[in-house]
Write a protein that holds these residues in place. Structure first.
Motif, PDB file in Angstrom:
ATOM      1  N   TYR A  37      -2.344   5.569   2.754  1.00 45.93           N
ATOM      2  CA  TYR A  37      -1.569   5.360   1.534  1.00 45.93           C
ATOM      3  C   TYR A  37      -0.255   4.625   1.810  1.00 45.93           C
ATOM      4  O   TYR A  37       0.325   4.036   0.899  1.00 45.93           O
ATOM      5  CB  TYR A  37      -1.329   6.675   0.797  1.00 45.93           C
ATOM      6  N   HIS A  38       0.204   4.643   3.037  1.00 44.69           N
ATOM      7  CA  HIS A  38       1.375   3.846   3.398  1.00 44.69           C
ATOM      8  C   HIS A  38       1.014   2.362   3.369  1.00 44.69           C
ATOM      9  O   HIS A  38       1.802   1.532   2.918  1.00 44.69           O
ATOM     10  CB  HIS A  38       1.879   4.254   4.788  1.00 44.69           C
ATOM     11  N   GLU A  39      -0.212   2.051   3.821  1.00 45.32           N
ATOM     12  CA  GLU A  39      -0.670   0.657   3.840  1.00 45.32           C
ATOM     13  C   GLU A  39      -1.239   0.211   2.494  1.00 45.32           C
ATOM     14  O   GLU A  39      -1.162  -0.955   2.143  1.00 45.32           O
ATOM     15  CB  GLU A  39      -1.733   0.486   4.924  1.00 45.32           C
ATOM     16  N   HIS A  40      -1.856   1.142   1.748  1.00 44.15           N
ATOM     17  CA  HIS A  40      -2.507   0.810   0.472  1.00 44.15           C
ATOM     18  C   HIS A  40      -1.869   1.624  -0.651  1.00 44.15           C
ATOM     19  O   HIS A  40      -2.479   2.540  -1.190  1.00 44.15           O
ATOM     20  CB  HIS A  40      -4.011   1.108   0.525  1.00 44.15           C
ATOM     21  N   ASP A  41      -0.688   1.262  -1.010  1.00 39.51           N
ATOM     22  CA  ASP A  41       0.062   2.005  -2.029  1.00 39.51           C
ATOM     23  C   ASP A  41      -0.578   1.895  -3.411  1.00 39.51           C
ATOM     24  O   ASP A  41      -0.406   2.760  -4.263  1.00 39.51           O
ATOM     25  CB  ASP A  41       1.501   1.490  -2.080  1.00 39.51           C
ATOM     26  N   ASP A  42      -1.357   0.838  -3.632  1.00 41.96           N
ATOM     27  CA  ASP A  42      -1.948   0.605  -4.946  1.00 41.96           C
ATOM     28  C   ASP A  42      -3.230   1.403  -5.177  1.00 41.96           C
ATOM     29  O   ASP A  42      -3.717   1.490  -6.302  1.00 41.96           O
ATOM     30  CB  ASP A  42      -2.249  -0.884  -5.121  1.00 41.96           C
ATOM     31  N   LYS A  43      -3.800   2.016  -4.146  1.00 40.07           N
ATOM     32  CA  LYS A  43      -5.054   2.778  -4.284  1.00 40.07           C
ATOM     33  C   LYS A  43      -4.794   4.090  -5.021  1.00 40.07           C
ATOM     34  O   LYS A  43      -3.779   4.739  -4.814  1.00 40.07           O
ATOM     35  CB  LYS A  43      -5.658   3.081  -2.903  1.00 40.07           C
ATOM     36  N   GLY A  56       5.327  11.733  -1.806  1.00 41.61           N
ATOM     37  CA  GLY A  56       6.202  11.858  -0.642  1.00 41.61           C
ATOM     38  C   GLY A  56       6.607  10.512  -0.078  1.00 41.61           C
ATOM     39  O   GLY A  56       7.760  10.310   0.329  1.00 41.61           O
ATOM     40  N   LEU A  57       5.673   9.591  -0.053  1.00 37.80           N
ATOM     41  CA  LEU A  57       5.989   8.244   0.428  1.00 37.80           C
ATOM     42  C   LEU A  57       6.984   7.546  -0.493  1.00 37.80           C
ATOM     43  O   LEU A  57       7.864   6.815  -0.023  1.00 37.80           O
ATOM     44  CB  LEU A  57       4.711   7.415   0.577  1.00 37.80           C
ATOM     45  N   ARG A  58       6.839   7.767  -1.798  1.00 34.84           N
ATOM     46  CA  ARG A  58       7.816   7.185  -2.740  1.00 34.84           C
ATOM     47  C   ARG A  58       9.210   7.763  -2.495  1.00 34.84           C
ATOM     48  O   ARG A  58      10.202   7.032  -2.509  1.00 34.84           O
ATOM     49  CB  ARG A  58       7.387   7.440  -4.174  1.00 34.84           C
ATOM     50  N   LEU A  59       9.280   9.067  -2.249  1.00 39.39           N
ATOM     51  CA  LEU A  59      10.574   9.689  -1.956  1.00 39.39           C
ATOM     52  C   LEU A  59      11.150   9.164  -0.644  1.00 39.39           C
ATOM     53  O   LEU A  59      12.358   8.958  -0.523  1.00 39.39           O
ATOM     54  CB  LEU A  59      10.441  11.211  -1.885  1.00 39.39           C
ATOM     55  N   LYS A  60      10.283   8.976   0.328  1.00 45.73           N
ATOM     56  CA  LYS A  60      10.739   8.479   1.625  1.00 45.73           C
ATOM     57  C   LYS A  60      11.284   7.062   1.521  1.00 45.73           C
ATOM     58  O   LYS A  60      12.238   6.701   2.201  1.00 45.73           O
ATOM     59  CB  LYS A  60       9.589   8.538   2.627  1.00 45.73           C
ATOM     60  N   LYS A  61      10.677   6.232   0.643  1.00 49.12           N
ATOM     61  CA  LYS A  61      11.158   4.867   0.457  1.00 49.12           C
ATOM     62  C   LYS A  61      12.558   4.836  -0.148  1.00 49.12           C
ATOM     63  O   LYS A  61      13.304   3.898   0.048  1.00 49.12           O
ATOM     64  CB  LYS A  61      10.195   4.074  -0.427  1.00 49.12           C
ATOM     65  N   GLN A  62      12.887   5.892  -0.885  1.00 52.06           N
ATOM     66  CA  GLN A  62      14.216   6.000  -1.486  1.00 52.06           C
ATOM     67  C   GLN A  62      15.171   6.687  -0.517  1.00 52.06           C
ATOM     68  O   GLN A  62      16.101   7.363  -0.920  1.00 52.06           O
ATOM     69  CB  GLN A  62      14.155   6.816  -2.774  1.00 52.06           C
ATOM     70  N   GLN A  63      14.963   6.496   0.754  1.00 56.99           N
ATOM     71  CA  GLN A  63      15.689   7.218   1.792  1.00 56.99           C
ATOM     72  C   GLN A  63      17.203   7.081   1.659  1.00 56.99           C
ATOM     73  O   GLN A  63      17.936   8.008   1.943  1.00 56.99           O
ATOM     74  CB  GLN A  63      15.241   6.716   3.158  1.00 56.99           C
ATOM     75  N   GLY A  64      17.672   5.937   1.241  1.00 58.60           N
ATOM     76  CA  GLY A  64      19.114   5.761   1.077  1.00 58.60           C
ATOM     77  C   GLY A  64      19.662   6.637  -0.028  1.00 58.60           C
ATOM     78  O   GLY A  64      20.780   7.131   0.045  1.00 58.60           O
ATOM     79  N   LYS A  65      18.878   6.844  -1.076  1.00 53.84           N
ATOM     80  CA  LYS A  65      19.308   7.656  -2.211  1.00 53.84           C
ATOM     81  C   LYS A  65      19.070   9.139  -1.970  1.00 53.84           C
ATOM     82  O   LYS A  65      19.763   9.976  -2.536  1.00 53.84           O
ATOM     83  CB  LYS A  65      18.555   7.234  -3.473  1.00 53.84           C
ATOM     84  N   VAL A  66      18.094   9.470  -1.144  1.00 54.03           N
ATOM     85  CA  VAL A  66      17.719  10.861  -0.895  1.00 54.03           C
ATOM     86  C   VAL A  66      18.380  11.320   0.399  1.00 54.03           C
ATOM     87  O   VAL A  66      18.109  10.790   1.464  1.00 54.03           O
ATOM     88  CB  VAL A  66      16.176  10.995  -0.791  1.00 54.03           C
ATOM     89  N   LYS A  67      19.266  12.309   0.288  1.00 53.91           N
ATOM     90  CA  LYS A  67      19.994  12.798   1.463  1.00 53.91           C
ATOM     91  C   LYS A  67      19.150  13.770   2.279  1.00 53.91           C
ATOM     92  O   LYS A  67      18.987  13.614   3.464  1.00 53.91           O
ATOM     93  CB  LYS A  67      21.300  13.485   1.035  1.00 53.91           C
ATOM     94  N   ASN A  68      18.601  14.799   1.657  1.00 52.41           N
ATOM     95  CA  ASN A  68      17.825  15.818   2.359  1.00 52.41           C
ATOM     96  C   ASN A  68      16.372  15.702   1.898  1.00 52.41           C
ATOM     97  O   ASN A  68      15.985  16.276   0.895  1.00 52.41           O
ATOM     98  CB  ASN A  68      18.393  17.205   2.055  1.00 52.41           C
ATOM     99  N   LEU A  69      15.587  14.952   2.663  1.00 52.52           N
ATOM    100  CA  LEU A  69      14.215  14.671   2.264  1.00 52.52           C
ATOM    101  C   LEU A  69      13.385  15.939   2.156  1.00 52.52           C
ATOM    102  O   LEU A  69      12.597  16.082   1.231  1.00 52.52           O
ATOM    103  CB  LEU A  69      13.568  13.684   3.244  1.00 52.52           C
TER     104      LEU A  69
END
Length: 185
Positions: A37-43, A56-69
């Motif tokens: 799902y990291h490679e195929h986000d559209d599936k 979870g991957l979407r939250l991780k991509k917002q790493q700058g905005k998310v302090k405590n993942l």
């Protein structure tokens, strides 16, 4: 008998709901799904674990905005964890109550039998001795007929629930571990 029928309906409603929620089996391990799902986000994600990974991957991509993942993942996965445990108490209680309701019917049937014996009405409109014994045996059989498959179905679903909970926990650990190793580099 009506309480036993209600018990049957509640049990199989709960089992059906839980089966429907946890029906999709994962075809690969959590690490492979995470990579996929990291490679195929559209599936599209069909299972609960796959939907959680995508979220979870979407939250991780917002790493700058998310302090405590980890805290955000716990909050995001709470709905998934709650969904797979929904009606588990209902099914457990219905499985426990069904034999007791059958036993209650047995006692009622035996009381009817003894009342027929005490009044010497071997054959009456309510069935007499044979009717009381038939009621006793039928309700016992129904209680066990509900409980035995219910125990098996509940056991299978609880095992599947535990596996999903472990997978969700592993997803959290992997996403947080990847974040900490990425931050260290």
């Amino acid at each position: 008998m009506p309480p036993l029928v209600l018990c049957i309906l509640l049990l199989w409603y709960g089992v059906g709901y839980r089966f429907w929620v946890m029906k999709d089996r994962k075809l690969m391990g959590v690490r492979d799904m995470l990579r996929y799902y990291h490679e195929h986000d559209d599936k599209p994600a069909r299972s609960i674990v796959a939907r959680a990974i995508k979220q979870g991957l979407r939250l991780k991509k917002q790493q700058g905005k998310v302090k405590n993942l980890r805290r955000h993942l716990d909050a995001a996965f709470y709905d998934y964890e709650r969904e797979i445990t929904k009606f588990s108490s209902l099914t457990r209680v219905a499985v426990l109550i069904a034999p007791l309701l059958g036993l209650l019917g047995t006692v009622t049937g035996m009381i009817e039998t003894f009342q027929s014996l005490s009044t010497m009405t071997v054959h009456s409109q309510s069935g007499g001795i044979a009717g009381g014994i038939a009621e006793a045996l039928f309700t016992t059989q129904m209680g066990l007929t509900v409980a035995v498959p219910g125990v098996l179905a509940n056991s299978i679903l609880n095992r599947r629930q535990q596996q999903i909970e472990q997978d969700l926990s592993q997803v959290k650990d992997l996403l947080c571990h990847q974040t900490s190793t990425t931050n260290e580099k």
